[in-house]
Design a protein around this motif. Structure first.
Motif, PDB file in Angstrom:
ATOM      1  N   ARG A   1       0.947  -1.244   0.056  1.00 35.84           N
ATOM      2  CA  ARG A   1       0.003  -0.051  -0.017  1.00 35.84           C
ATOM      3  C   ARG A   1       0.851   1.174   0.119  1.00 35.84           C
ATOM      4  O   ARG A   1       0.603   2.274  -0.744  1.00 35.84           O
ATOM      5  CB  ARG A   1      -0.953   0.008   0.970  1.00 35.84           C
ATOM      6  CG  ARG A   1      -2.183  -0.788   0.989  1.00 35.84           C
ATOM      7  CD  ARG A   1      -3.341  -0.667   1.869  1.00 35.84           C
ATOM      8  NE  ARG A   1      -2.862  -1.706   2.860  1.00 35.84           N
ATOM      9  CZ  ARG A   1      -3.541  -1.877   4.160  1.00 35.84           C
ATOM     10  NH1 ARG A   1      -4.268  -0.719   4.272  1.00 35.84           N
ATOM     11  NH2 ARG A   1      -3.232  -2.779   5.153  1.00 35.84           N
ATOM     12  N   SER A   2       1.946   1.165   0.722  1.00 36.43           N
ATOM     13  CA  SER A   2       2.968   2.467   0.781  1.00 36.43           C
ATOM     14  C   SER A   2       3.563   2.821  -0.461  1.00 36.43           C
ATOM     15  O   SER A   2       3.757   3.751  -0.997  1.00 36.43           O
ATOM     16  CB  SER A   2       3.539   2.621   1.996  1.00 36.43           C
ATOM     17  OG  SER A   2       4.564   1.551   2.024  1.00 36.43           O
ATOM     18  N   GLY A   3       3.811   1.477  -1.037  1.00 37.73           N
ATOM     19  CA  GLY A   3       4.512   1.408  -2.538  1.00 37.73           C
ATOM     20  C   GLY A   3       3.701   2.151  -3.478  1.00 37.73           C
ATOM     21  O   GLY A   3       3.964   2.888  -4.270  1.00 37.73           O
ATOM     22  N   ILE A   4       2.269   1.743  -3.306  1.00 37.45           N
ATOM     23  CA  ILE A   4       1.488   2.311  -4.523  1.00 37.45           C
ATOM     24  C   ILE A   4       1.162   3.661  -4.284  1.00 37.45           C
ATOM     25  O   ILE A   4       1.217   4.548  -5.296  1.00 37.45           O
ATOM     26  CB  ILE A   4       0.060   1.634  -4.350  1.00 37.45           C
ATOM     27  CG1 ILE A   4       0.315   0.060  -4.861  1.00 37.45           C
ATOM     28  CG2 ILE A   4      -1.129   2.147  -5.094  1.00 37.45           C
ATOM     29  CD1 ILE A   4      -0.942  -0.863  -4.621  1.00 37.45           C
ATOM     30  N   ALA A   5       1.074   4.224  -3.036  1.00 38.59           N
ATOM     31  CA  ALA A   5       0.881   5.584  -2.662  1.00 38.59           C
ATOM     32  C   ALA A   5       2.177   6.374  -3.116  1.00 38.59           C
ATOM     33  O   ALA A   5       1.854   7.275  -3.727  1.00 38.59           O
ATOM     34  CB  ALA A   5       0.734   5.758  -1.220  1.00 38.59           C
ATOM     35  N   GLN A   6       3.228   5.657  -3.359  1.00 39.00           N
ATOM     36  CA  GLN A   6       4.485   6.273  -3.743  1.00 39.00           C
ATOM     37  C   GLN A   6       4.545   6.426  -5.217  1.00 39.00           C
ATOM     38  O   GLN A   6       5.017   7.304  -6.019  1.00 39.00           O
ATOM     39  CB  GLN A   6       5.820   5.693  -3.244  1.00 39.00           C
ATOM     40  CG  GLN A   6       7.017   6.574  -3.144  1.00 39.00           C
ATOM     41  CD  GLN A   6       8.118   5.668  -2.520  1.00 39.00           C
ATOM     42  OE1 GLN A   6       8.211   5.019  -1.630  1.00 39.00           O
ATOM     43  NE2 GLN A   6       9.389   5.895  -2.902  1.00 39.00           N
ATOM     44  N   ALA A   7       4.014   5.283  -5.841  1.00 37.62           N
ATOM     45  CA  ALA A   7       3.980   5.352  -7.191  1.00 37.62           C
ATOM     46  C   ALA A   7       3.039   6.286  -7.797  1.00 37.62           C
ATOM     47  O   ALA A   7       3.211   6.965  -8.814  1.00 37.62           O
ATOM     48  CB  ALA A   7       3.483   3.972  -7.870  1.00 37.62           C
ATOM     49  N   PHE A   8       1.911   6.498  -6.980  1.00 39.44           N
ATOM     50  CA  PHE A   8       1.180   7.483  -7.649  1.00 39.44           C
ATOM     51  C   PHE A   8       1.750   8.976  -7.455  1.00 39.44           C
ATOM     52  O   PHE A   8       1.452   9.780  -8.353  1.00 39.44           O
ATOM     53  CB  PHE A   8      -0.322   7.492  -6.455  1.00 39.44           C
ATOM     54  CG  PHE A   8      -1.190   8.377  -6.935  1.00 39.44           C
ATOM     55  CD1 PHE A   8      -2.023   8.700  -8.002  1.00 39.44           C
ATOM     56  CD2 PHE A   8      -1.349   9.791  -5.925  1.00 39.44           C
ATOM     57  CE1 PHE A   8      -2.736   9.632  -8.131  1.00 39.44           C
ATOM     58  CE2 PHE A   8      -2.192  10.809  -6.121  1.00 39.44           C
ATOM     59  CZ  PHE A   8      -3.062  10.770  -7.267  1.00 39.44           C
ATOM     60  N   THR A   9       2.553   9.227  -6.303  1.00 39.93           N
ATOM     61  CA  THR A   9       3.001  10.580  -6.056  1.00 39.93           C
ATOM     62  C   THR A   9       4.257  10.757  -7.386  1.00 39.93           C
ATOM     63  O   THR A   9       3.995  11.764  -8.047  1.00 39.93           O
ATOM     64  CB  THR A   9       3.774  10.751  -4.776  1.00 39.93           C
ATOM     65  OG1 THR A   9       2.934  10.295  -3.827  1.00 39.93           O
ATOM     66  CG2 THR A   9       4.282  12.149  -4.872  1.00 39.93           C
ATOM     67  N   GLU A  10       4.734   9.759  -7.646  1.00 39.00           N
ATOM     68  CA  GLU A  10       5.915  10.071  -8.636  1.00 39.00           C
ATOM     69  C   GLU A  10       5.113   9.766 -10.177  1.00 39.00           C
ATOM     70  O   GLU A  10       5.316  10.818 -10.793  1.00 39.00           O
ATOM     71  CB  GLU A  10       6.725   8.741  -8.675  1.00 39.00           C
ATOM     72  CG  GLU A  10       7.927   8.674  -7.621  1.00 39.00           C
ATOM     73  CD  GLU A  10       8.755   7.467  -7.350  1.00 39.00           C
ATOM     74  OE1 GLU A  10       8.792   6.498  -8.280  1.00 39.00           O
ATOM     75  OE2 GLU A  10       9.197   7.363  -6.194  1.00 39.00           O
ATOM     76  N   ALA A  11       4.105   9.253 -10.039  1.00 40.88           N
ATOM     77  CA  ALA A  11       3.690   9.221 -11.764  1.00 40.88           C
ATOM     78  C   ALA A  11       2.714  10.344 -11.949  1.00 40.88           C
ATOM     79  O   ALA A  11       2.824  11.106 -12.979  1.00 40.88           O
ATOM     80  CB  ALA A  11       2.500   7.966 -11.963  1.00 40.88           C
ATOM     81  N   ALA A  12       2.197  10.957 -10.786  1.00 39.23           N
ATOM     82  CA  ALA A  12       1.661  12.432 -11.108  1.00 39.23           C
ATOM     83  C   ALA A  12       2.349  13.375 -11.303  1.00 39.23           C
ATOM     84  O   ALA A  12       1.919  14.419 -11.962  1.00 39.23           O
ATOM     85  CB  ALA A  12       0.546  12.447  -9.721  1.00 39.23           C
TER      86      ALA A  12
END
Ligand SMILES: Nc1ncnc2c1ncn2[C@@H]1O[C@H](COP(=O)(O)OP(=O)(O)OP(=O)(O)O)[C@@H](O)[C@H]1O
Length: 604
Positions: A262-273
């Motif tokens: 879950r924390s990895g997905i949150a980080q992926a979202f920030t990076e991709a956005a």
């Protein structure tokens, strides 16, 4: 700490690190600030450069105003106002300087990270070495291992990302401030954008921090399960009982996997956005600029550059803040551990313990592990004159080991007093007393090292120091293990313990006894020390201990009463109370005595 507003939380976390590193950590931020200013100066130099290009294109151009004028005047001082090459060189030097300053800042942060590692792990180890024994017993070892091994590493990562966040924060400030100076509308938009972005991401930040706290807790739980499994490996495997524990480990790993994902997905979202947000924002700003205002080209170009840099820094800031929050549970755990340890530090006295010359006295001592469970030792008075030997006897749970822990000052009595040569235990500097104590218990302690080091406990190099080696051999002979060691191919250099040769239970116990005999303690405590030995070895060790009679003070706890035949005095306990005491023979021959009945029962 429930807020997730970075501007509110940041000073707190900075202060946590400051408490370990001191104010010198701000030097890194100062270097970053100068790096940002150098870069900003280089970017502002584009103003005269672009004006020059515009002029070269045939347009005579209007006289420079504002920042462009300041920059041109600055070049004029050196006579470079009309030289494009000179302007390009100034820009190059500014960026080189920025690189050097940034390298200095990051290099210094790397150095501080190393210092922090030493500080956290070293200090924690010292704290653990000084914690109260009762506190140690109450906590699980998995927790301590997790904090000192894993959580400190994660706290270190938090330091890394927090410093990155702070450097990006400084850069953002510099870019936005410059954007303001060049074109205030741009500056205002950049600022509004940055604040809006932080606001939008705050729920995500909250979520990531919550996950991080749960991760830290779960890691402690998992470490506890793993340590228990490894300790009980033989028993669990031999009896086919590893499965239930495995189930618990799997559940714990499952929870950790969930948090991690879950924390990895949150980080992926920030990076991709980051990229789409940046592009959309720049397009909007450019459109606003083109449609609503008609400004010269140079300030627009420079502003867009500054804005783009500022926005990138803002978005990176969000990313690094999120990464920091991802480790913040660990930082908090380490911080709380230091606070906890400070609270449970073993209270130490000021007076060095004398070299035992008179004896140990327990004067009306009472002790309870837990008030609700009642006293384990009740109003016990015992006097052990120096260089005598005494035995503590009683049924299981009578309180014998607790009494010994009171003598070593590992436990403090709730009432009454333990005195060493007349000095109250509470006044004694603990280390000076404990180094006089030799202690052999049922739980044998063998370190993963050579036999020689296991006996001398790294006091010198036995391979080079022949006198030391001779003392080691002598202790091994007295503990009746020398003959076994000599049959091993590497002799005293044989590695035992986790990675080396396995020793039998009896051999481990004899090695333990050898170590304590090597130390030549003033007080030797033997808590069921010979229980794992065969009768022959027990007899030999008994002789060695008897030979110490009159030399040192010996306290023996033994269930097998034949082993205490030669002591000077026997104390008999029952449920925490001293019920009888006297010489071995006198007590044994007293038909009415409890001790007499115990001896008779064992003789059967
Ligand atoms: N860490 C602890 N927390 C709570 N109670 C404890 C703790 N250690 C021991 N006790 C209790 O204190 C009492 C005395 O224990 P102690 O180990 O001193 O007895 P003992 O005479 O040495 O027993 P044994 O011969 O079985 O080793 C027991 O009732 C035990 O349950």
């Amino acid at each position: 700490m429930q807020s997730t507003n970075p501007f509110k939380d940041l000073p707190h976390y900075l202060r946590v690190f400051q408490s370990y590193l001191g104010s010198r950590m701000y030097l890194a931020f100062a270097l970053t600030l100068f790096a940002g200013l150098a870069e900003g100066f280089g970017i502002l130099m584009l103003l005269p450069l672009l004006r020059g290009v515009e002029a070269g294109g045939g347009d005579a151009g209007e006289p420079a105003t504002g920042v462009a004028k300041v920059m041109e005047d600055m070049l004029g001082v050196f006579g470079w106002a009309d030289s494009t090459i000179a302007v390009l060189l100034v820009i190059t030097v500014a960026f080189l300087l920025k690189g050097a300053l940034l390298f200095g800042a990051k290099g210094y942060i790397a150095y501080l990270r190393g210092q922090l590692l030493r500080e956290l792990k070293g200090e924690l180890f010292d704290c653990y070495a000084r914690m109260r024994y009762r506190y140690y017993v109450e906590r699980d070892t998995g927790h301590f291992t997790n904090v000192i091994n894993q959580q400190t590493n994660l706290a270190l990562q938090a330091f890394q990302t927090l410093t990155q966040f702070f450097t990006q924060f400084i850069s953002t400030l510099v870019y936005i401030a410059l954007a303001f100076v060049v074109a205030w509308r741009f500056g205002l938009m950049a600022l509004a954008f940055g604040i809006g972005l932080m606001w939008l991401f705050r729920r995500l930040n909250h979520y990531v921090r919550d996950l991080s706290r749960r991760k830290a807790q779960e890691n402690s739980h998992l470490a506890k399960l793993l340590i228990q499994f490894l300790h009980a490996f033989k028993y669990l495997t031999a009896t086919g009982q590893a499965k239930p524990l495995r189930g618990r480990v799997t559940q714990s790993v499952g929870r950790l996997t969930g948090y991690e994902m879950r924390s990895g997905i949150a980080q992926a979202f920030t990076e991709a956005a980051r990229e789409p947000i940046a592009v959309v924002a720049i397009m909007l700003i450019v459109i606003i600029q083109l449609v609503f205002t008609q400004q010269p080209l140079a300030p627009i170009m420079v502003s867009i550059l500054l804005f783009y840099r500022g926005m990138n820094a803002t978005l990176s800031m969000q990313g690094t803040w999120q990464q920091t929050l991802n480790q913040i549970g660990s930082l908090e755990m380490v911080r709380d551990e230091f606070a906890d340890q400070a609270e449970h530090r073993e209270p130490d006295g000021q007076r060095p313990a004398p070299d035992l010359a008179e004896g140990i006295t327990l004067d009306r001592v009472s002790f309870a592990y837990d008030d609700s469970l009642g006293a384990v030792i009740e109003d016990v008075s015992v006097s052990i004159p120096v260089r005598t030997s005494v035995a503590l006897v009683g049924e299981s749970g009578a309180g014998k080991s607790t009494l010994v822990d009171l003598m070593t000052l590992m436990l403090k009595p709730q009432s009454g007093e333990v005195r060493v040569d007349g000095i109250p235990g509470s006044e004694i500097e603990l280390a000076t007393w404990r180094k006089q104590i030799g202690y052999v218990s049922q739980e044998t302690v063998v370190f993963d090292d050579t036999i020689a080091n296991n006996i001398c406990m790294w006091r010198g190099d036995p391979q080079r120091d022949e006198a030391l080696m001779e003392r080691i051999r002598e202790a091994a002979r007295r503990a009746h293990i020398a003959h076994h060691i000599e049959t091993l191919p590497a002799g005293y250099q044989t590695v035992v313990g986790d990675r080396g040769v396995r020793l039998s239970g009896g051999q481990r116990q004899r090695l333990f006894i050898a170590r304590e005999l090597f130390r030549r303690p003033n007080l030797l405590i033997l808590d069921e020390a010979t229980s794992a030995l065969d009768t022959d070895s027990e007899r030999h060790i008994q002789e060695s201990i008897d030979a110490l009679k009159g030399e040192i003070t010996v306290v023996i706890i033994a269930h097998r009463l034949s082993t205490i035949r030669n002591v000077d005095h026997v104390y008999v306990f029952d449920r925490g109370r001293l019920v009888e005491d006297g010489a071995y023979e006198a007590l044994r021959d007293d038909g009415e005595s409890r001790f007499g009945r115990l001896v008779a029962a064992q003789a059967l």
